[in-house]
Design a protein around this motif. Structure first.
Motif, PDB file in Angstrom:
ATOM      1  N   GLN A  22      29.298  13.757 -20.640  1.00 33.30           N
ATOM      2  CA  GLN A  22      28.561  14.675 -21.558  1.00 33.30           C
ATOM      3  C   GLN A  22      27.090  15.116 -20.625  1.00 33.30           C
ATOM      4  N   ILE A  23      26.578  14.534 -19.432  1.00 35.97           N
ATOM      5  CA  ILE A  23      25.535  15.617 -19.156  1.00 35.97           C
ATOM      6  C   ILE A  23      25.962  16.622 -18.170  1.00 35.97           C
ATOM      7  N   GLY A  24      25.297  17.641 -17.645  1.00 32.91           N
ATOM      8  CA  GLY A  24      25.400  18.178 -16.601  1.00 32.91           C
ATOM      9  C   GLY A  24      23.998  18.129 -15.680  1.00 32.91           C
ATOM     10  N   VAL A  25      23.930  18.044 -14.448  1.00 33.34           N
ATOM     11  CA  VAL A  25      22.505  17.814 -13.123  1.00 33.34           C
ATOM     12  C   VAL A  25      23.071  18.519 -11.891  1.00 33.34           C
ATOM     13  N   VAL A  26      21.725  19.325 -11.578  1.00 34.23           N
ATOM     14  CA  VAL A  26      21.408  20.118 -11.280  1.00 34.23           C
ATOM     15  C   VAL A  26      20.364  20.145  -9.818  1.00 34.23           C
ATOM     16  N   GLN A  27      21.345  18.915  -9.053  1.00 30.44           N
ATOM     17  CA  GLN A  27      20.175  18.396  -8.168  1.00 30.44           C
ATOM     18  C   GLN A  27      19.495  19.067  -7.468  1.00 30.44           C
ATOM     19  N   ALA A  36      34.419  28.828  -6.029  1.00 29.84           N
ATOM     20  CA  ALA A  36      33.556  27.861  -6.226  1.00 29.84           C
ATOM     21  C   ALA A  36      33.083  27.669  -7.440  1.00 29.84           C
ATOM     22  N   MET A  37      33.077  28.345  -8.378  1.00 30.46           N
ATOM     23  CA  MET A  37      33.047  27.703 -10.035  1.00 30.46           C
ATOM     24  C   MET A  37      34.007  27.834 -10.680  1.00 30.46           C
ATOM     25  N   ASP A  38      35.264  28.139 -10.268  1.00 31.61           N
ATOM     26  CA  ASP A  38      36.078  27.559 -10.771  1.00 31.61           C
ATOM     27  C   ASP A  38      36.735  26.362 -11.027  1.00 31.61           C
ATOM     28  N   ILE A  39      36.562  26.272  -9.532  1.00 27.12           N
ATOM     29  CA  ILE A  39      36.740  24.715  -8.892  1.00 27.12           C
ATOM     30  C   ILE A  39      35.858  23.282  -9.848  1.00 27.12           C
ATOM     31  N   TYR A  40      34.694  23.808 -10.006  1.00 30.60           N
ATOM     32  CA  TYR A  40      33.821  23.611 -10.696  1.00 30.60           C
ATOM     33  C   TYR A  40      34.038  23.214 -11.889  1.00 30.60           C
ATOM     34  N   GLY A  41      34.734  23.939 -12.430  1.00 24.24           N
ATOM     35  CA  GLY A  41      35.069  24.366 -14.135  1.00 24.24           C
ATOM     36  C   GLY A  41      36.183  23.006 -13.883  1.00 24.24           C
ATOM     37  N   MET A  42      37.073  23.407 -13.334  1.00 19.46           N
ATOM     38  CA  MET A  42      38.389  22.285 -13.085  1.00 19.46           C
ATOM     39  C   MET A  42      38.314  20.905 -13.207  1.00 19.46           C
ATOM     40  N   TRP A  79      35.367  19.435 -14.718  1.00 18.85           N
ATOM     41  CA  TRP A  79      35.239  19.376 -15.801  1.00 18.85           C
ATOM     42  C   TRP A  79      36.516  19.109 -16.813  1.00 18.85           C
ATOM     43  N   ASP A  80      37.541  19.702 -16.220  1.00 16.35           N
ATOM     44  CA  ASP A  80      38.378  20.057 -17.195  1.00 16.35           C
ATOM     45  C   ASP A  80      38.256  20.514 -18.012  1.00 16.35           C
ATOM     46  N   VAL A  81      37.531  21.699 -17.502  1.00  9.52           N
ATOM     47  CA  VAL A  81      37.760  23.290 -18.614  1.00  9.52           C
ATOM     48  C   VAL A  81      39.107  24.277 -18.773  1.00  9.52           C
ATOM     49  N   PRO A  82      39.364  24.436 -19.998  1.00 10.49           N
ATOM     50  CA  PRO A  82      40.917  24.854 -19.725  1.00 10.49           C
ATOM     51  C   PRO A  82      40.452  25.912 -19.005  1.00 10.49           C
ATOM     52  N   ARG A  83      42.042  26.613 -18.321  1.00  9.92           N
ATOM     53  CA  ARG A  83      41.429  27.901 -17.012  1.00  9.92           C
ATOM     54  C   ARG A  83      41.363  28.606 -17.664  1.00  9.92           C
ATOM     55  N   PHE A 109      26.710  25.542 -16.269  1.00  7.96           N
ATOM     56  CA  PHE A 109      26.476  25.659 -17.511  1.00  7.96           C
ATOM     57  C   PHE A 109      28.105  26.427 -17.976  1.00  7.96           C
ATOM     58  N   ILE A 110      28.567  25.933 -16.497  1.00  9.21           N
ATOM     59  CA  ILE A 110      30.499  26.371 -17.146  1.00  9.21           C
ATOM     60  C   ILE A 110      31.273  25.237 -17.732  1.00  9.21           C
ATOM     61  N   HIS A 111      30.379  23.702 -18.339  1.00  8.68           N
ATOM     62  CA  HIS A 111      30.950  23.272 -18.449  1.00  8.68           C
ATOM     63  C   HIS A 111      30.037  22.240 -20.238  1.00  8.68           C
ATOM     64  N   PRO A 112      30.679  22.546 -20.772  1.00  5.86           N
ATOM     65  CA  PRO A 112      29.932  21.568 -22.109  1.00  5.86           C
ATOM     66  C   PRO A 112      29.413  20.739 -21.906  1.00  5.86           C
TER      67      PRO A 112
END
Lengths: 314, 255
Positions: A77-82, A96-102, A104-108, A149-152
């Protein structure tokens, strides 16, 4: 409901107390700034709140969940920019963007759409097919912020997100954070850029040597620790030297400077009274003013005053 | 989609495929270059009451050896994640530490298995005329899987322990040489002096290759049942060790 709530949160590394008895509360939907000098304990606090590091003592609840025991429920439920760099160096920017979304289980389809928007917002479109290891440090930082910001998420932790970003990318990042905050997302942000904190944060807390020094709104902090205000007079006609001398006689004015820009500045702890009295000087000795303004102290000045006071114990 | 599967799909996308392909060069070199002159120099020898050509013996050994190399290479996935900051980033994401450890072990094992499949495709024709039984094939498959899992776990532990790339690579290469040459993958246990045999019996690759040969060729070491037991126990131990090593690394890197 509180998005972040800590009570006497502490973390030690051997004999070193990195964070000591930190108690803060962040309301849901709030943009909360966590400010402090280098090594003050900001990153250690964020690491505890994001479950990367267990606290030595005290309590911390994020989105109502205990960071010690509810990590696997909390993290989705959280996002972290380290603060440190983290990238898929061997992939292209788009991948890289797509892998990160994946991850987080964001649908393709959704992540493809989001990635397109984010690459545009963060001005990474021209680099989409480049490998991440070919990008400059600033562009990699931009990608690192953008992909978050790609994931909720309900709460976003940002540890100095704009370090290394150029002004355009910084603006894009701040706009994105503001936009998501308007939609109700809580933001917990550390930054060394106090102008940024002033523009973005609803409230800020200042940490120094691992302890919370104060927490307030940026305006409250400026009011309490900003020190002297400046009343600036831009002279249309008349002798600036005469004006400076008259301004020195105004009650509450502790100093007057003639600036190279042609303005005369009076420093005061009572800007309202000084402003009223300075206005009355117009017309005397042939003085005509173009503008008279009261300049508020910056959050940066308030921060510096506060930290200096802490360091000297005055 | 399950977090472990997502992490494994990521591994597949970020994997250095060149490095994976490179692991196949040595075993294929042994199969198609070195094995011919060596076989002409080494007369068929007796193992487990059977006469066997060196080429046939070597082919099965190389399958196990490739499984080991590939699985150990999987450790570079973790090491790269640590160097590039993705390790810390993933651990504040939706996956748990156990998900991450499991995915790294499975990805590493999958790399080892894929290499084994390629070497088997080239090497098994050297065993022409041998007809393994169904239980034998199952034993061979089990041995390869267990070996892949064990070495994958070992690779995760190694990649967790080292901080510098030089130390990691140096240890990795030394370990590969030691494990390969102090095992029964290239020569039978019976051909080595007893002292060295004792050392070889401490090497999990020896168990792996002995069980594989037993499954495919129908003979093996007299220690085979013990080797099977030892390999199973070691798989469990190495998994526990890998999770512990990852937890420790995560703690240290967050500090």
């Amino acid at each position: 409901m509180l998005a972040v709530e800590t009570r006497s949160l502490s973390r030690s590394f051997g004999a070193v107390d990195a964070v000591t008895e930190v108690t803060i509360q962040v309301e849901e939907g709030e943009v909360f700034g966590f400010l402090g000098p280098n090594g003050a304990g900001k990153t250690t606090t964020i690491r505890m709140l994001t479950t990367a590091l267990p606290p030595s003592s005290g309590e911390a609840r994020v989105l109502g969940m205990d960071v010690r025991t509810d990590g696997s429920r909390l993290r989705p439920q959280i996002g972290v920019v380290q603060q440190g760099e983290s990238c898929e160096f061997s992939s292209t920017v788009e991948d890289a963007m797509d892998i990160y979304g994946m991850l987080w289980d964001v649908p393709r389809r959704e992540r493809e759409e989001r990635a397109r928007e984010l690459l545009e917002t963060f001005q990474l479109e021209a680099h989409r097919e480049k490998r991440v290891n070919e990008l400059s440090l600033g562009l990699r930082r931009r990608l690192q912020v953008a992909r978050e910001f790609i994931h909720p998420m309900r709460l976003l932790f940002l540890d100095e997100p704009t370090v290394g970003l150029d002004p355009m990318a910084r603006r894009g990042t701040l706009e994105m954070i503001k936009g998501r905050a308007r939609e109700g997302m809580t933001v917990f942000l550390t930054t060394q850029n106090l102008d940024e904190a002033e523009r973005l944060c609803d409230r800020v807390a200042v940490i120094n040597h691992g302890r919370i020094v104060t927490a307030d709104t940026p305006a409250g902090l400026k009011r309490r620790f900003g020190g002297l205000r400046a009343v600036k007079v831009s002279v249309e006609s008349g002798d600036r030297g005469v004006l400076a001398a008259r301004m020195r006689e105004v009650a509450g004015v502790s100093g007057v400077e003639e600036e190279p820009t042609g303005e005369v500045v009076a420093w005061t702890s009572d800007p309202k009274r000084a402003f009223d009295e300075i206005i009355e000087l117009e017309g005397q000795a042939g003085l005509r003013f173009a503008t008279v303004t009261v300049r508020e102290p910056s959050l940066e000045q308030a921060f510096i005053n506060l930290i200096e006071r802490e360091e000297t114990g005055s | 989609m399950n977090a472990v599967v997502r992490l494994m799909l990521r591994d597949a996308r970020v994997l250095n495929r060149g490095l994976v392909a490179l692991q196949l060069i040595l075993p294929l070199f042994f199969l198609f270059v070195a094995s011919f002159p060596l076989t002409s120099l080494i007369a068929p020898f007796q193992v487990g009451g059977q006469a066997i050509s060196y080429q046939r013996f070597l082919a099965t050994g190389l399958i196990a050896q490739t499984t080991m190399t590939g699985s150990l290479i999987g450790g570079t996935l973790l090491f790269t994640d640590r160097r590039h900051g993705m390790f810390g980033q993933i651990l504040v994401g939706p996956a748990t530490r156990a998900d991450y450890a499991t995915s790294k072990m499975l990805s590493s094992a999958a790399i080892g298995l894929s290499g084994a499949v390629v070497v088997a495709a080239f090497g098994l024709p050297f065993t022409y005329g041998v007809h393994p039984t169904l239980p034998g094939a199952a034993l061979a498959l089990g041995a390869v899987l267990a070996g892949a899992f064990f070495f994958a776990g070992l690779s995760v532990i190694l990649a967790s322990v080292f901080r510098s790339l030089e130390a990691f690579e140096g240890t990795f290469n030394l370990l590969l040489i030691l494990l390969t040459f102090v095992s029964s993958s290239l020569y039978p246990l019976s051909a080595v002096p007893s002292g060295l045999r004792g050392l070889m019996l401490l090497n999990p690759l020896t168990y792996d290759v002995d069980l594989l040969r037993m499954g495919i060729l129908g003979f093996g070491s007299p220690y085979a049942p013990w080797e099977a037991l030892a390999l199973s126990v070691e798989c469990v131990l190495v998994f526990v060790g890998a999770v512990a090593a990852l937890r420790r690394t995560a703690r240290l890197e967050a500090a």
